[in-house]
Write an enzyme that holds these catalytic residues in place. Structure first.
Site, PDB file in Angstrom:
ATOM      1  N   SER A 107      14.233  65.699  15.318  1.00 39.95           N
ATOM      2  CA  SER A 107      13.901  65.702  16.742  1.00 39.95           C
ATOM      3  C   SER A 107      14.957  66.488  17.529  1.00 39.95           C
ATOM      4  O   SER A 107      15.135  67.680  17.272  1.00 39.95           O
ATOM      5  CB  SER A 107      13.743  64.249  17.216  1.00 39.95           C
ATOM      6  OG  SER A 107      13.187  64.192  18.492  1.00 39.95           O
ATOM      7  N   ASP A 157       1.835  64.690  16.476  1.00 42.88           N
ATOM      8  CA  ASP A 157       3.100  64.512  17.200  1.00 42.88           C
ATOM      9  C   ASP A 157       2.853  64.665  18.699  1.00 42.88           C
ATOM     10  O   ASP A 157       2.452  65.745  19.153  1.00 42.88           O
ATOM     11  CB  ASP A 157       4.110  65.572  16.702  1.00 42.88           C
ATOM     12  CG  ASP A 157       5.520  65.330  17.236  1.00 42.88           C
ATOM     13  OD1 ASP A 157       5.652  64.726  18.315  1.00 42.88           O
ATOM     14  OD2 ASP A 157       6.468  65.769  16.580  1.00 42.88           O
ATOM     15  N   HIS A 188       5.510  61.738  15.582  1.00 42.26           N
ATOM     16  CA  HIS A 188       6.889  62.240  15.723  1.00 42.26           C
ATOM     17  C   HIS A 188       7.842  61.530  14.766  1.00 42.26           C
ATOM     18  O   HIS A 188       8.884  62.081  14.397  1.00 42.26           O
ATOM     19  CB  HIS A 188       7.351  62.065  17.171  1.00 42.26           C
ATOM     20  CG  HIS A 188       8.549  62.897  17.524  1.00 42.26           C
ATOM     21  ND1 HIS A 188       8.506  64.269  17.579  1.00 42.26           N
ATOM     22  CD2 HIS A 188       9.826  62.543  17.801  1.00 42.26           C
ATOM     23  CE1 HIS A 188       9.717  64.729  17.898  1.00 42.26           C
ATOM     24  NE2 HIS A 188      10.534  63.699  18.029  1.00 42.26           N
TER      25      HIS A 188
HETATM   26  C1  MLT Z   1      14.411  67.163  22.746  1.00 40.81           C
HETATM   27  O1  MLT Z   1      14.697  66.820  23.878  1.00 40.81           O
HETATM   28  O2  MLT Z   1      15.178  67.734  21.984  1.00 40.81           O
HETATM   29  C2  MLT Z   1      13.021  66.869  22.302  1.00 40.81           C
HETATM   30  O3  MLT Z   1      12.239  66.501  23.397  1.00 40.81           O
HETATM   31  C3  MLT Z   1      13.008  65.823  21.246  1.00 40.81           C
HETATM   32  C4  MLT Z   1      13.582  64.545  21.738  1.00 40.81           C
HETATM   33  O4  MLT Z   1      14.781  64.382  21.698  1.00 40.81           O
HETATM   34  O5  MLT Z   1      12.815  63.673  22.160  1.00 40.81           O
END
Ligand code: MLT
Length: 210
Positions: A107, A157, A188
């Site tokens: 992520s 996701d 996700h």
């Molecule tokens: C981010 O902010 O890098 C993406 O939205 C993934 C997350 O951290 O939720």
């Protein structure tokens, strides 16, 4: 125990098997340096693990760079944080005597690893990107040739649209990386399929140091 001596709070576990590239573990939003140690041990048994804690706090939750909204990134901050993390990697390599690591990011951690491949590719030997998205609207011109990348996306996701993940795969390929992109029937969150595919790919392609 977390180590505070280098420029990022981090954990380091030395390798127990020779000639494996170290893994750089990059957690998601709200995680820390402990989060991915178990995953790292599962996908690369015996490899050294280097696991920094993101320095940006969002409502108290550690991240690797600032965002303006979900999926909307502060790209100036992304650039600065990529450079800061690349400097930490160099510092940790010197302190622990390591070759260039393969990033394993989830992520937000996968997003900074993707940004590093596009801006400072020399810092990494390759990467496993779990649920990554495009970090830069216009990717910088960098030469990521020689870097192998496994991108694992989820078809359901809610955070990373399918076309965004496909665009990231294309940008990394255009930069010269050798990209394997698999779309799994998941959201996700991580699944057993991620663990199996990452382990198989690292065994075949990723972690054997030159
Ligand atoms: C981010 O902010 O890098 C993406 O939205 C993934 C997350 O951290 O939720």
């Amino acid at each position: 125990m977390a180590n505070n001596e280098l420029s990022f709070v981090h954990r380091f576990e030395p390798s127990t098997v020779p000639n494996l590239a170290p893994l750089l573990l990059l957690h998601g939003t709200g995680g820390d340096e402990n989060d991915l140690l178990g995953l790292g041990r599962m996908v690369a048994p015996g490899a050294a693990l280097l696991s920094p804690r993101g320095k940006v706090l969002e409502g108290g939750m550690p991240r690797f760079f600032r965002r303006l909204a979900e999926g909307v990134f502060d790209e100036d901050d992304v650039r600065a944080r990529v450079d800061e993390l690349a400097d930490f990697i160099a510092e940790a390599r010197a302190a622990y005597g390591l070759p260039a690591p393969v990033a394993l990011g989830f992520s937000n951690g996968a997003n900074i690893a993707a940004a590093m491949l596009l801006r400072r590719p020399e810092a990494l030997a390759g990467a496993v990107l779990l649920r990554a998205m495009v970090p830069f609207k216009v990717p910088p011109k960098a030469d990521a040739s020689g870097r192998r990348v496994l991108l694992l996306s989820g078809s359901a996701d809610p955070i990373v649209p399918a076309d965004n993940a496909a665009r990231l795969a294309a940008q990394l390929s255009e930069a010269g990386a050798e990209v394997t992109h698999r779309v799994l029937p998941v959201g996700h969150g991580l699944s057993q399929a991620d663990v199996n595919l990452a382990r198989q790919w690292l065994g075949e392609a990723g972690v054997i140091a030159a």
